[in-house]
Design a protein around this motif. Sequence first.
Motif, PDB file in Angstrom:
ATOM      1  N   ALA A  90       0.912  -1.126  -0.042  1.00  0.00           N
ATOM      2  CA  ALA A  90      -0.016   0.021  -0.025  1.00  0.00           C
ATOM      3  C   ALA A  90       0.829   1.283   0.022  1.00  0.00           C
ATOM      4  O   ALA A  90       0.716   2.319  -0.574  1.00  0.00           O
ATOM      5  CB  ALA A  90      -0.909  -0.076   1.080  1.00  0.00           C
ATOM      6  N   ARG A  91       1.898   1.446   0.900  1.00  0.00           N
ATOM      7  CA  ARG A  91       2.795   2.493   1.013  1.00  0.00           C
ATOM      8  C   ARG A  91       3.513   2.708  -0.433  1.00  0.00           C
ATOM      9  O   ARG A  91       3.835   3.637  -0.993  1.00  0.00           O
ATOM     10  CB  ARG A  91       3.904   2.195   1.845  1.00  0.00           C
ATOM     11  CG  ARG A  91       3.329   2.500   3.260  1.00  0.00           C
ATOM     12  CD  ARG A  91       4.419   1.954   4.339  1.00  0.00           C
ATOM     13  NE  ARG A  91       3.548   2.220   5.660  1.00  0.00           N
ATOM     14  CZ  ARG A  91       4.130   1.748   6.819  1.00  0.00           C
ATOM     15  NH1 ARG A  91       4.734   0.561   6.822  1.00  0.00           N
ATOM     16  NH2 ARG A  91       3.705   1.830   8.056  1.00  0.00           N
ATOM     17  N   ALA A  92       3.529   1.600  -1.362  1.00  0.00           N
ATOM     18  CA  ALA A  92       4.315   1.615  -2.736  1.00  0.00           C
ATOM     19  C   ALA A  92       3.291   2.138  -3.940  1.00  0.00           C
ATOM     20  O   ALA A  92       3.512   2.293  -4.873  1.00  0.00           O
ATOM     21  CB  ALA A  92       4.912   0.454  -2.998  1.00  0.00           C
ATOM     22  N   GLY A  93       1.961   2.396  -3.433  1.00  0.00           N
ATOM     23  CA  GLY A  93       1.035   2.893  -4.155  1.00  0.00           C
ATOM     24  C   GLY A  93      -0.029   1.961  -4.657  1.00  0.00           C
ATOM     25  O   GLY A  93      -0.634   2.107  -5.893  1.00  0.00           O
ATOM     26  N   THR A  94       0.247   0.721  -4.449  1.00  0.00           N
ATOM     27  CA  THR A  94      -0.602  -0.318  -4.855  1.00  0.00           C
ATOM     28  C   THR A  94      -2.086  -0.132  -4.360  1.00  0.00           C
ATOM     29  O   THR A  94      -2.437  -0.069  -3.331  1.00  0.00           O
ATOM     30  CB  THR A  94      -0.313  -1.781  -4.445  1.00  0.00           C
ATOM     31  OG1 THR A  94       1.150  -1.882  -4.645  1.00  0.00           O
ATOM     32  CG2 THR A  94      -0.955  -2.943  -4.984  1.00  0.00           C
TER      33      THR A  94
ATOM     34  N   ASP B  95      -8.798  -6.261   9.266  1.00  0.00           N
ATOM     35  CA  ASP B  95      -7.395  -6.475   9.994  1.00  0.00           C
ATOM     36  C   ASP B  95      -6.451  -5.496  10.555  1.00  0.00           C
ATOM     37  O   ASP B  95      -5.875  -5.153  11.429  1.00  0.00           O
ATOM     38  CB  ASP B  95      -6.636  -7.592   9.070  1.00  0.00           C
ATOM     39  CG  ASP B  95      -6.513  -8.889   9.704  1.00  0.00           C
ATOM     40  OD1 ASP B  95      -7.432  -9.322  10.679  1.00  0.00           O
ATOM     41  OD2 ASP B  95      -5.400  -9.593   9.519  1.00  0.00           O
ATOM     42  N   VAL B  96      -6.428  -4.301   9.269  1.00  0.00           N
ATOM     43  CA  VAL B  96      -5.562  -3.287   9.749  1.00  0.00           C
ATOM     44  C   VAL B  96      -6.142  -2.134  10.823  1.00  0.00           C
ATOM     45  O   VAL B  96      -5.363  -1.971  11.619  1.00  0.00           O
ATOM     46  CB  VAL B  96      -5.638  -2.167   8.392  1.00  0.00           C
ATOM     47  CG1 VAL B  96      -4.756  -0.815   8.637  1.00  0.00           C
ATOM     48  CG2 VAL B  96      -4.691  -3.096   7.087  1.00  0.00           C
ATOM     49  N   ARG B  97      -7.484  -2.175  10.924  1.00  0.00           N
ATOM     50  CA  ARG B  97      -8.042  -1.613  12.042  1.00  0.00           C
ATOM     51  C   ARG B  97      -7.678  -2.116  13.140  1.00  0.00           C
ATOM     52  O   ARG B  97      -7.497  -1.524  14.247  1.00  0.00           O
ATOM     53  CB  ARG B  97      -9.581  -1.126  11.851  1.00  0.00           C
ATOM     54  CG  ARG B  97     -10.285  -0.232  12.794  1.00  0.00           C
ATOM     55  CD  ARG B  97     -11.533  -0.048  12.661  1.00  0.00           C
ATOM     56  NE  ARG B  97     -11.956   0.960  11.496  1.00  0.00           N
ATOM     57  CZ  ARG B  97     -11.956   2.098  11.651  1.00  0.00           C
ATOM     58  NH1 ARG B  97     -11.630   2.626  12.837  1.00  0.00           N
ATOM     59  NH2 ARG B  97     -12.245   3.053  10.630  1.00  0.00           N
ATOM     60  N   GLU B  98      -8.009  -3.490  13.506  1.00  0.00           N
ATOM     61  CA  GLU B  98      -7.880  -4.315  14.713  1.00  0.00           C
ATOM     62  C   GLU B  98      -6.457  -4.245  14.915  1.00  0.00           C
ATOM     63  O   GLU B  98      -6.288  -4.094  16.285  1.00  0.00           O
ATOM     64  CB  GLU B  98      -8.286  -5.644  14.510  1.00  0.00           C
ATOM     65  CG  GLU B  98      -9.811  -5.797  14.140  1.00  0.00           C
ATOM     66  CD  GLU B  98     -10.248  -7.161  13.881  1.00  0.00           C
ATOM     67  OE1 GLU B  98      -9.442  -8.259  14.210  1.00  0.00           O
ATOM     68  OE2 GLU B  98     -11.409  -7.357  13.714  1.00  0.00           O
ATOM     69  N   LEU B  99      -5.472  -4.349  14.314  1.00  0.00           N
ATOM     70  CA  LEU B  99      -3.864  -4.633  14.533  1.00  0.00           C
ATOM     71  C   LEU B  99      -3.222  -2.990  14.784  1.00  0.00           C
ATOM     72  O   LEU B  99      -2.496  -2.978  15.566  1.00  0.00           O
ATOM     73  CB  LEU B  99      -3.310  -5.088  13.700  1.00  0.00           C
ATOM     74  CG  LEU B  99      -3.780  -6.749  13.212  1.00  0.00           C
ATOM     75  CD1 LEU B  99      -2.813  -7.204  12.446  1.00  0.00           C
ATOM     76  CD2 LEU B  99      -3.140  -7.496  14.827  1.00  0.00           C
ATOM     77  N   THR B 100      -3.914  -2.012  14.083  1.00  0.00           N
ATOM     78  CA  THR B 100      -3.185  -0.704  14.049  1.00  0.00           C
ATOM     79  C   THR B 100      -3.873   0.438  14.707  1.00  0.00           C
ATOM     80  O   THR B 100      -3.518   1.366  15.148  1.00  0.00           O
ATOM     81  CB  THR B 100      -2.728  -0.175  12.677  1.00  0.00           C
ATOM     82  OG1 THR B 100      -3.964   0.597  12.067  1.00  0.00           O
ATOM     83  CG2 THR B 100      -2.346  -1.401  11.869  1.00  0.00           C
ATOM     84  N   GLY B 101      -5.496   0.227  14.944  1.00  0.00           N
ATOM     85  CA  GLY B 101      -6.061   0.967  15.536  1.00  0.00           C
ATOM     86  C   GLY B 101      -6.518   2.109  14.582  1.00  0.00           C
ATOM     87  O   GLY B 101      -7.209   3.085  15.129  1.00  0.00           O
ATOM     88  N   LEU B 102      -6.394   1.936  13.223  1.00  0.00           N
ATOM     89  CA  LEU B 102      -6.801   3.157  12.224  1.00  0.00           C
ATOM     90  C   LEU B 102      -7.236   2.533  10.976  1.00  0.00           C
ATOM     91  O   LEU B 102      -6.540   1.470  10.610  1.00  0.00           O
ATOM     92  CB  LEU B 102      -5.390   4.008  11.958  1.00  0.00           C
ATOM     93  CG  LEU B 102      -5.065   5.395  13.116  1.00  0.00           C
ATOM     94  CD1 LEU B 102      -3.651   5.812  12.541  1.00  0.00           C
ATOM     95  CD2 LEU B 102      -6.026   5.958  13.634  1.00  0.00           C
ATOM     96  N   PRO B 103      -7.965   3.409  10.181  1.00  0.00           N
ATOM     97  CA  PRO B 103      -8.110   2.657   8.674  1.00  0.00           C
ATOM     98  C   PRO B 103      -6.870   2.690   8.036  1.00  0.00           C
ATOM     99  O   PRO B 103      -5.984   3.594   8.149  1.00  0.00           O
ATOM    100  CB  PRO B 103      -9.186   3.651   8.561  1.00  0.00           C
ATOM    101  CG  PRO B 103      -9.955   4.394   9.462  1.00  0.00           C
ATOM    102  CD  PRO B 103      -8.796   4.167  10.595  1.00  0.00           C
TER     103      PRO B 103
ATOM    104  N   ARG C 155      -6.224   4.026   4.968  1.00  0.00           N
ATOM    105  CA  ARG C 155      -5.995   5.357   4.488  1.00  0.00           C
ATOM    106  C   ARG C 155      -5.610   6.292   5.529  1.00  0.00           C
ATOM    107  O   ARG C 155      -4.753   7.060   5.106  1.00  0.00           O
ATOM    108  CB  ARG C 155      -7.242   5.759   3.745  1.00  0.00           C
ATOM    109  CG  ARG C 155      -7.163   7.055   2.716  1.00  0.00           C
ATOM    110  CD  ARG C 155      -8.450   7.424   2.071  1.00  0.00           C
ATOM    111  NE  ARG C 155      -9.069   6.278   1.446  1.00  0.00           N
ATOM    112  CZ  ARG C 155      -8.726   5.616   0.294  1.00  0.00           C
ATOM    113  NH1 ARG C 155      -7.537   6.184  -0.601  1.00  0.00           N
ATOM    114  NH2 ARG C 155      -9.272   4.715  -0.421  1.00  0.00           N
ATOM    115  N   ASP C 156      -5.921   6.440   6.475  1.00  0.00           N
ATOM    116  CA  ASP C 156      -5.587   7.296   7.811  1.00  0.00           C
ATOM    117  C   ASP C 156      -3.791   6.709   8.190  1.00  0.00           C
ATOM    118  O   ASP C 156      -3.291   7.900   8.375  1.00  0.00           O
ATOM    119  CB  ASP C 156      -6.284   7.102   8.875  1.00  0.00           C
ATOM    120  CG  ASP C 156      -7.854   7.912   8.877  1.00  0.00           C
ATOM    121  OD1 ASP C 156      -7.974   8.653   7.519  1.00  0.00           O
ATOM    122  OD2 ASP C 156      -8.704   7.578   9.377  1.00  0.00           O
TER     123      ASP C 156
END
Length: 227
Positions: free
Chosen positions: A188-192, A212-220, A222-223
Motif C-alpha cells: 500500500a505504501r508503494a501505491g498499490t 485486520d488493519v483497523r484491529e491491529l493498528t487502530g486506524l483505517p 487510508r489514515d
Amino acid sequence: MYAERVSLLAGAVVWRVGPPRGGQGRVLPDGCMDLLWDDGALLVAGPDTRAHLTGDAPGVRAGVRFAPGTAPGLLGVPAHELRDRRVALADLWPATAVRRLAAEAAAARDPADGLEAVALRIAADAPAPDPLLTRLVGALDAGRPVAATADELGLGARQLHRRSLAAFGYGPKTLGRVLRLQRALRLARAGTPFARTAAESGFADQAHLARDVRELTGLPLRDLLAP
C-alpha cells in the motif's frame, strides 16, 4: 524525524527518532523485539499484538530492532513474557551489567551507533539463532498455512505453538497475521491499489484487509498511510 538503516548485526535494523513535532507516534506490530535507548536508559520492547502509542517526551530515542525470533536467545527471556510491554533491561539482567552497557552506549556520538555496539556485544556471547525459527518466519511470511508449515518443519501443532510463544511472543497464527499486515503495508505504501494489495498479501478481499488493519493498528488503512 524517523530514520533507520541496516545493522551490522545480521537481520537487525538500527533506528533513531528525534523529538516529536506534536501528537503521538504509532509503532505497529511486526513480529520483532527491540533494544531501546530512551534518555540514557536501556529498555526492551516486547512483541506487539496491537499498535503501541509512544509518548511525547523530548530528546532522541534509538533502537535496534532484532529479526523476528532472535531477541529471546540474545536476552535470555521468552518473548511471551514481554508481549505488549516495555521493560527496563535492568529488570531482566543484573544492574551492574546494564550500567556498563548503558555507559558504553552513552559514550558514542550517536545513541543509535552506541546502542548497535551494545547489541553486537550481547550477540557475541549468545547462542546462534535457531535455523528452524528462520524457516518458520519465511514460510509464514510467504503466506503458507500454519498446518502445512508445521508438517514441513516436522513439528506437531502443540510443539509449534509452544516454540512460537517463546520465540515470537504469540502463536504461529498471530505471527502469520502480523506478517501479512506488514506485507500489505509495504504494498500500500508503494501505491498499490487497496483491492490488489489485499489479494497479493493474502487477504480474502479488501474488506478483510480493512478489518485486520483497523484491529491491529487502530486506524483505517487510508489514515495510516496519510503523511
